[in-house]
Design a protein around this motif. Structure first.
Motif, PDB file in Angstrom:
ATOM      1  N   ARG A  77      -3.538   1.084  -3.298  1.00  0.00           N
ATOM      2  CA  ARG A  77      -4.220   2.116  -2.509  1.00  0.00           C
ATOM      3  C   ARG A  77      -3.545   3.480  -2.677  1.00  0.00           C
ATOM      4  N   ARG A 113      -7.296   2.326  -4.636  1.00  0.00           N
ATOM      5  CA  ARG A 113      -8.191   1.381  -3.935  1.00  0.00           C
ATOM      6  C   ARG A 113      -9.492   1.333  -4.732  1.00  0.00           C
ATOM      7  N   TYR A 160       0.844  -1.180   0.000  1.00  0.00           N
ATOM      8  CA  TYR A 160       0.000   0.000   0.000  1.00  0.00           C
ATOM      9  C   TYR A 160       0.887   1.240   0.000  1.00  0.00           C
ATOM     10  N   ASP A 185     -10.438   4.761   6.050  1.00  0.00           N
ATOM     11  CA  ASP A 185      -9.327   4.622   7.003  1.00  0.00           C
ATOM     12  C   ASP A 185      -8.718   5.968   7.385  1.00  0.00           C
ATOM     13  N   HIS A 231      -4.002   6.529   6.421  1.00  0.00           N
ATOM     14  CA  HIS A 231      -3.958   5.572   5.315  1.00  0.00           C
ATOM     15  C   HIS A 231      -4.062   6.211   3.933  1.00  0.00           C
TER      16      HIS A 231
END
Ligand SMILES: Cc1ncc(C[n+]2csc(CCOP(=O)(O)OP(=O)(O)O)c2C)c(N)n1
Ligand SMILES: CC(=O)[C@@H](O)[C@H](O)COP(=O)(O)O
Ligand SMILES: [Mg+2]
Length: 630
Positions: free
Chosen positions: A417, A475, A389, A424, A428
């Motif tokens: 992502r 994502r 990620y 998140d 994130h």
């Protein structure tokens, strides 16, 4: 008990064990019901219901600091600290965060979302407490997965050496997202079967104290016996040798065990590690029986059946498309090995792992290690595919520079992502990778406009043998465009004109292409012909195409779903400035200089001005300015 009326955990002191058990069941059904609508980290939270209640009963939060590692398992903590009434808005725009947030409650003493930071934070707090001569407990709660993170081991080493009064709660459910991996996981496995060593040690000490002292000899023998008992009973010597007093393993769903051991721990001087064994997903069969991590973090689901409620037109996830494309290429190319830092499920590697079990390497929550394992593989002629990620790639920054790029190794990095991730939140959002990658020499960085271009990019990356190459992708689901059967190599550093125009040029890539095309169409109504370019190579820039735009004095708008500072737009500005086009009209749109909270991506894009209407308005304003200036 009306959960919505809870203001703070003090009420727990007056509850009997029976009432605590009733409260646990109430909280469990509240979580199962609420999260069936909102989605969230249901598995981890169902596993810590009794543990969280016991901690808030044994300690006086927020004077005593309860620190949640990763923080995805903080929902019970949030219910006990007066936020049950907000759970309808969990992980939604301007709603309750799914992680600890200081601006939500004084009980949230440490914010997180990335793994393995709790022990270091605890150490910092302990040093401050002791320097100030203050007196309170510091209680980091870390999972068996998070404990495999390098930071956690660095902190254990430091805490044990400094003998700081910290009570580490190890929440061991044998799962990271997927089943946990690594030698540490095996040690914990042996510990789980070791029985109640510590009580035996205390009973032995009590017994020895009753024997009339016969001088040092007896005491020495006793000490040696006690130590051999330790070696005899537990492998927890791993923690004891690090300077911790190890307690456990205990049943993390049994209040008697929890209260008794927390009492011991509070009385113990120096660092303590209480090993608590819990069941992830406890109390909800589909989550309890989850063997691969499906119930670690979920969207909405049907309670009765455990079926996930997907949007009607759901298309495959980008991660699936990318991992399956690499898997197909791996069939004819034995050099390809996939490496994941504990995200097998999130990166959709299950199929690849089933077909090539020895060519999918899950290194645990260890992003630094993952990057340098990839580098090591590349030195031996392999073609490592590091799938990670964007937000977790931040952990491997030095390894990217020092190991992969400086040695110019043929590593293919799949940055998953990339862009706003949504629920998140700040910890994130994958918005920093362009800024922290594009200035590293030797790296190629690209982003596909759709899944068809992605498969060509993947093929290009696997064939590329001039050093590190990274493809970032978002994502969520792909667009559903047709996929070419034959894959081709894209010429590195070439952009693609998607729409012609001479009044303005938009340079953009990936997820912001559709809004750019939509804006160009709307601008036609104002007589403005806008060129839209797929700047699919973020590094190296397509200098030929850029130079011609500059030379023909076509004003430029760069758009990126990434941080503006140091991003793609900055590189265009730098190029123009370095090549004498200092007065060229260049405008940038992207993520502003602040952290972007949780919420639906659509809302977040609107919040930061990444919409086709705002693009239209921006270009109209800029053209007005140019006309005035002419
Ligand atoms: C640096 C970092 N890498 C990866 C993740 C993704 N992640 C979130 S929770 C998790 C597993 C944590 O396992 P554990 O600590 O055992 O907690 P559990 O979910 O089992 O309660 C992972 C890998 C992360 N949050 N941070
Ligand atoms: C808490 C954590 O870091 C992971 O569970 C993360 O939330 C997974 O993100 P995705 O849902 O995008 O896989
Ligand atoms: Mg775990």
């Amino acid at each position: 008990m009306d959960l919505l009326s809870i203001e703070n955990p003090s009420f727990l002191q007056n509850l009997t064990k029976k009432e605590l058990e009733q409260l646990s069941e109430q909280i469990r059904s509240f979580l199962i019901k609420t999260l069936s609508k909102t989605g969230g980290h249901i598995g981890p939270n169902l596993g810590v219901v009794e543990l969280t209640i016991a901690l808030h009963r044994a300690f006086n939060s927020p004077k005593d600091k309860i620190i949640w590692d990763v923080g995805h398992q903080c929902y019970v903590h949030k219910i006990l600290t007066g936020r049950a009434k907000d759970f309808h808005s969990l992980r939604q725009y301007q709603g309750l965060s799914g992680f600890p947030k200081m601006n939500e409650s004084p009980h949230d003493v440490w914010e997180t979302g990335h793994s393995s930071t709790s022990l270091s934070a605890a150490m910092g707090m302990a040093i401050a407490r002791d320097l100030k001569g203050e007196d309170y407990f510091i209680v980091p709660v870390i999972g068996d997965g998070a404990l495999t993170g390098g930071m956690a081991l660095e902190a254990l080493n430091h805490i044990g050496h400094e003998k700081k009064n910290i009570i580490v709660i190890l929440n061991d459910n044998e799962m990271s997202i997927a089943p946990n991996v690594g030698a540490l996981h095996n040690i914990l496995g042996r510990l789980r079967s070791a029985g109640k060593y510590n009580r035996a040690k205390d009973e032995l000490e009590a017994l020895l104290k009753k024997i009339p002292a016969v001088g040092g000899k007896m005491a020495q023998t006793a000490e040696r016996f006690k130590d051999s008992l330790k070696y005899l009973f537990i492998n927890g010597v791993f923690f004891e040798e690090l300077g911790f007093t190890y307690f456990g393993p205990i049943d993390g769903h049994n209040y008697d065990d929890l209260f008794e051991n927390l009492k011991y721990a509070k009385k113990t001087n120096g660092p303590v590690l209480l090993h608590v064994v819990t069941k992830k997903g406890k109390g909800y069969k589909p989550a309890e029986n989850d063997k691969i991590g499906t119930w670690h973090g979920t969207g909405p689901y049907k309670i009765e059946t455990g079926d996930f409620i997907k949007p009607v037109d759901s298309k495959p996830a980008w991660s699936k498309l990318v991992s399956e494309t690499v898997r197909k290429l791996a069939r004819d190319d034995e050099r390809i090995v996939a490496i994941t830092p504990a995200m097998t499920v999130g990166s959709k590697l299950e199929g690849f792992q089933e077909e090539f079990p020895e060519r999918v390497i899950d290194v645990g929550i260890a992003e630094q290690h993952a990057a340098t394992v990839a580098a090591g593989l590349a030195t031996q002629g392999m073609k490592p595919y590091l799938t990670i990620y964007s937000t977790f790639l931040q952990r491997s920054y030095d390894q990217l520079i020092h190991d992969i790029c400086r040695q110019n190794l043929n590593v293919f990095i799949g940055i998953d992502r990339a862009g706003l991730v949504g629920a998140d939140g700040e910890t994130h959002q994958g918005v920093f990778d362009i800024a922290f990658l594009r200035h590293i020499p030797n790296i190629v960085l690209m982003m596909p406009k759709d899944e068809n271009e992605a498969q060509h990019m993947i093929y290009t990356a696997i064939q590329y043998d001039n050093g590190p190459i990274a493809m970032r992708f978002p994502r969520g689901s792909v667009y559903g465009v047709e996929l070419d059967n034959k894959l081709k190599k894209l010429p590195i550093g070439t952009w693609e004109v998607l729409r012609e125009g001479t009044d303005y040029a938009i340079l953009t890539f990936g997820t912001t292409i559709p809004m750019a095309l939509e804006a160009a169409k709307k601008l036609e109504k104002y007589g403005i012909q806008t060129k839209v370019i797929n700047a699919r190579f973020i590094k190296p820039l397509d200098e030929e195409m850029l130079r011609s735009l500059l030379h023909n004095q076509i004003p430029i708008l760069t758009i990126e779903e990434a941080i503006l500072q140091g991003g793609f737009g900055s590189s265009v500005l730098e190029f123009a400035c370095d090549n004498g086009y200092t007065d060229h009209e260049i405008k940038r749109m992207g993520i502003p200089d602040r952290f972007i909270e949780h919420g639906d991506v659509k809302n977040l894009l609107h919040e930061v001005g990444l919409t086709s209407d705002n693009i239209v308005q921006t270009i109209k304003n800029e053209i007005q300015k140019l006309i005035k200036r002419a």
